[in-house]
Design a protein around this motif. Structure first.
Motif, short mmCIF file in Angstrom:
data_model
loop_
_atom_site.label_atom_id
_atom_site.label_comp_id
_atom_site.label_asym_id
_atom_site.label_seq_id
_atom_site.Cartn_x
_atom_site.Cartn_y
_atom_site.Cartn_z
N ILE A 1 4.00 2.19 2.49
CA ILE A 1 5.09 3.30 2.36
C ILE A 1 4.19 4.70 2.60
CG2 ILE A 1 6.59 4.53 0.88
CD1 ILE A 1 7.26 1.71 -0.27
N GLU A 2 4.38 5.30 3.52
CA GLU A 2 3.70 6.72 3.63
C GLU A 2 4.46 7.83 2.86
OE1 GLU A 2 3.42 10.61 4.53
OE2 GLU A 2 5.28 9.48 5.51
N ALA A 3 3.89 8.58 2.03
CA ALA A 3 4.51 9.68 1.09
C ALA A 3 3.42 10.40 0.90
CB ALA A 3 4.70 8.98 -0.29
N THR A 4 2.80 11.13 2.00
CA THR A 4 1.89 12.15 2.02
C THR A 4 2.25 13.34 2.46
OG1 THR A 4 0.97 11.80 4.15
CG2 THR A 4 -0.02 10.20 2.43
N GLY A 5 3.13 13.38 3.42
CA GLY A 5 3.44 14.57 4.19
C GLY A 5 2.22 15.18 5.18
N ALA A 6 1.26 14.39 5.19
CA ALA A 6 0.08 14.63 6.15
C ALA A 6 0.46 13.74 7.59
CB ALA A 6 -1.28 14.39 5.81
N PRO A 7 0.50 14.32 8.55
CA PRO A 7 0.64 13.62 9.88
C PRO A 7 -0.28 12.61 10.20
CG PRO A 7 1.26 16.14 10.08
CD PRO A 7 0.63 15.95 8.76
N THR A 8 -1.50 13.03 9.78
CA THR A 8 -2.63 11.90 10.34
C THR A 8 -2.52 10.74 9.24
OG1 THR A 8 -4.02 13.18 8.66
CG2 THR A 8 -4.44 13.78 10.98
N ALA A 9 -1.64 10.75 8.17
CA ALA A 9 -1.78 9.69 7.65
C ALA A 9 -0.79 8.45 8.23
CB ALA A 9 -0.92 9.91 6.05
N GLY B 1 -4.84 7.96 -1.94
CA GLY B 1 -4.39 9.28 -2.00
C GLY B 1 -5.58 10.05 -3.02
N GLY B 2 -4.98 11.19 -3.65
CA GLY B 2 -5.93 12.15 -4.55
C GLY B 2 -4.98 13.06 -5.02
N PRO B 3 -5.53 14.08 -5.66
CA PRO B 3 -6.93 14.09 -6.28
C PRO B 3 -7.17 13.04 -7.34
CG PRO B 3 -5.71 16.10 -6.94
CD PRO B 3 -5.01 15.21 -5.96
N GLU B 4 -8.11 13.08 -8.13
CA GLU B 4 -8.12 12.31 -9.23
C GLU B 4 -7.37 12.37 -10.45
OE1 GLU B 4 -11.66 11.22 -12.83
OE2 GLU B 4 -12.30 12.88 -11.15
N LEU B 5 -6.51 13.52 -10.87
CA LEU B 5 -5.59 13.74 -11.52
C LEU B 5 -4.43 12.67 -11.16
CD1 LEU B 5 -4.35 15.19 -13.94
CD2 LEU B 5 -3.40 16.80 -12.04
N VAL C 1 1.04 -1.17 0.02
CA VAL C 1 -0.01 0.09 -0.03
C VAL C 1 0.90 1.26 0.04
CG1 VAL C 1 -1.53 1.36 1.36
CG2 VAL C 1 -1.89 -0.91 1.07
N VAL C 2 0.45 2.13 -1.02
CA VAL C 2 1.21 3.37 -0.97
C VAL C 2 0.35 4.62 -0.46
CG1 VAL C 2 2.55 5.07 -2.42
CG2 VAL C 2 2.94 2.58 -2.72
N GLN C 3 0.47 5.31 0.53
CA GLN C 3 -0.31 6.55 0.86
C GLN C 3 0.50 7.58 0.15
OE1 GLN C 3 0.63 5.55 5.19
NE2 GLN C 3 -1.62 6.26 5.42
N GLY C 4 -0.30 8.31 -0.59
CA GLY C 4 0.03 9.49 -1.58
C GLY C 4 0.24 9.07 -2.95
N ALA C 5 -0.21 10.04 -3.58
CA ALA C 5 -0.13 9.97 -5.23
C ALA C 5 0.49 10.94 -5.85
CB ALA C 5 -1.73 9.89 -5.82
N GLY C 6 1.39 11.70 -4.99
CA GLY C 6 2.22 12.72 -5.51
C GLY C 6 3.66 12.03 -5.95
N PRO C 7 4.43 12.72 -6.48
CA PRO C 7 5.44 12.34 -7.22
C PRO C 7 6.32 10.98 -6.51
CG PRO C 7 5.71 14.44 -7.63
CD PRO C 7 4.38 14.19 -6.59
N VAL C 8 6.54 11.13 -5.33
CA VAL C 8 7.14 10.04 -4.39
C VAL C 8 6.29 8.94 -4.48
CG1 VAL C 8 7.89 9.48 -2.26
CG2 VAL C 8 8.43 11.83 -3.00
N GLY C 9 5.00 9.03 -4.09
CA GLY C 9 3.97 7.91 -3.94
C GLY C 9 3.98 7.37 -5.41
#
Length: 362
Positions: A254-262, A209-213, A182-190
């Motif tokens: 793998i957490e790749a969000t930058g959001a502490p609550t993740a 993650g998100g957004p849809e894009l 499971v990868v948390q975060g859909a930015g470049p790292v995720g």
């Protein structure tokens, strides 16, 4: 970037004359990283504003400092001499001492107290030490990595900081053949972590993650399933992951969000005796709470912090991206390119997650 929250400013600098061992690059492109948005929000301590942002960049060697007994001619990471006209990238970390406890005994160069980072902890008052500029000055000792002919510089920047960072995280996760990741975060790292998990032999890869894009990009780049955080609750995401894994949870998260609550959520998404790698908390975005008994100790959970990357990760990232360029059309991750005088818009677009990858093209 004059300071946190302040609008970006366009400034002019004298073109530097490289000293012995120094290299002047004509910038081809520089990424706009989530870290740049965090710097703009003042979420990283020790930043010597004003800075020239841009810590992962590609340039063409325009000039090399003169030969001198005080400094050997600059070479790339494999020891080959650098030549004018080469297209290269470089490790943004500069000044790692190689002598302290972290460098020698701990084998954790990312924690060397002497380290500085181009575009992050080197001041604009000291020169062209960031990528959002027409030229970048590489001081003697900067680690330079040439790009092979089969890897276009835009393709490398499509991964940008995300690829070596994800490579570090995926390596720490020790993903085995058949693992559910499971990868948390859909930015470049995720997104890069999702690709690398596949190359490590994962049985299935789920991106949360998100957004849809960005979720669409995850699907195009091979994720088996995506879960939109905008339309689900943490409880629903946990139930979905459990249902997809026989009630257990992910083997590796793998957490790749930058959001502490993740982070506490990711602990719960991971199976008992699984591995959880936290790579997204590069800057201080606040606190999060968890139950030490239920979320950590009883689960026998292995949590691994992953901060930054070293030159080995950059070198390997270049090789991986070149080798698998046919399978993964890296440049499709680039949503938009911006000129220097539009850097403020680029920064705001990244902060608002309106793009997958944004590049500054001076």
């Amino acid at each position: 970037m004059p300071g946190p929250g302040a609008p970006l400013e366009l400034r002019e600098f004298d073109r530097p004359d490289p000293e012995p061992g120094g290299v002047l690059l004509r910038t081809l492109g520089s990424e706009v990283c989530g870290t740049d948005a965090h710097l703009w929000k003042g979420q990283l301590a020790g930043v010597p504003y004003p800075i020239i942002p841009g810590h992962v960049s590609v340039g063409q060697i325009a000039e090399i400092g003169p030969a001198d007994a005080s400094a050997p001619p600059p070479t790339d990471v494999s020891g080959a001499p650098l030549v004018v006209g080469q297209i290269v990238t470089f490790l943004d970390v500069y000044g790692t001492c190689g002598r302290c406890w972290y460098c020698t005994v701990g084998h954790a160069t990312t924690r060397c107290p002497a380290r500085k980072v181009y575009g992050v902890t080197l001041s604009a008052d000291d020169g062209l030490l960031g990528g959002w500029s027409e030229y970048i000055y590489l001081r003697p000792g900067v680690h330079v990595v040439p790009l092979p002919a089969e890897l276009h510089w835009r393709a490398f920047l499509a991964g940008g900081c995300g690829m070596p960072t994800a490579l570090h995280a995926v390596t720490l996760g020790e993903i085995a053949f058949g693992d559910t990741v499971v990868v948390q975060g859909a930015g470049p790292v995720g997104l890069c972590a999702a690709v690398l998990a596949q190359l490590r032999g994962a049985g299935s890869v789920i991106v949360v993650g998100g957004p849809e894009l960005r979720l669409d990009a995850a699907t195009r780049f091979g994720a088996d399933a995506v879960i939109d955080i905008g339309s689900t609750t943490p409880q629903e995401r946990l139930a979905t992951i459990r249902e997809m894994t026989g009630g257990r949870g992910a083997d590796v998260t793998i957490e790749a969000t930058g959001a502490p609550t993740a982070v506490p959520e990711g602990m719960r998404l991971t199976r008992d005796a699984g591995r959880y790698v936290v790579v997204g908390q590069y800057t201080d975005a606040g606190d999060a709470g968890f139950n030490p008994h239920l979320d950590l100790n009883q689960k026998h959970l292995d949590i691994r912090g992953c901060w930054g990357s070293d030159v080995g990760h950059v070198h390997r990232a270049v090789r991986v991206m070149a080798r698998y360029a046919q399978q993964f059309p890296w440049t499709e991750l680039i949503s938009r390119e911006y000129a220097l005088d539009d850097a403020q818009t680029a920064l705001e677009d990244v902060a608002a997650q309106r793009v997958v990858k944004a590049l500054i093209i001076p």
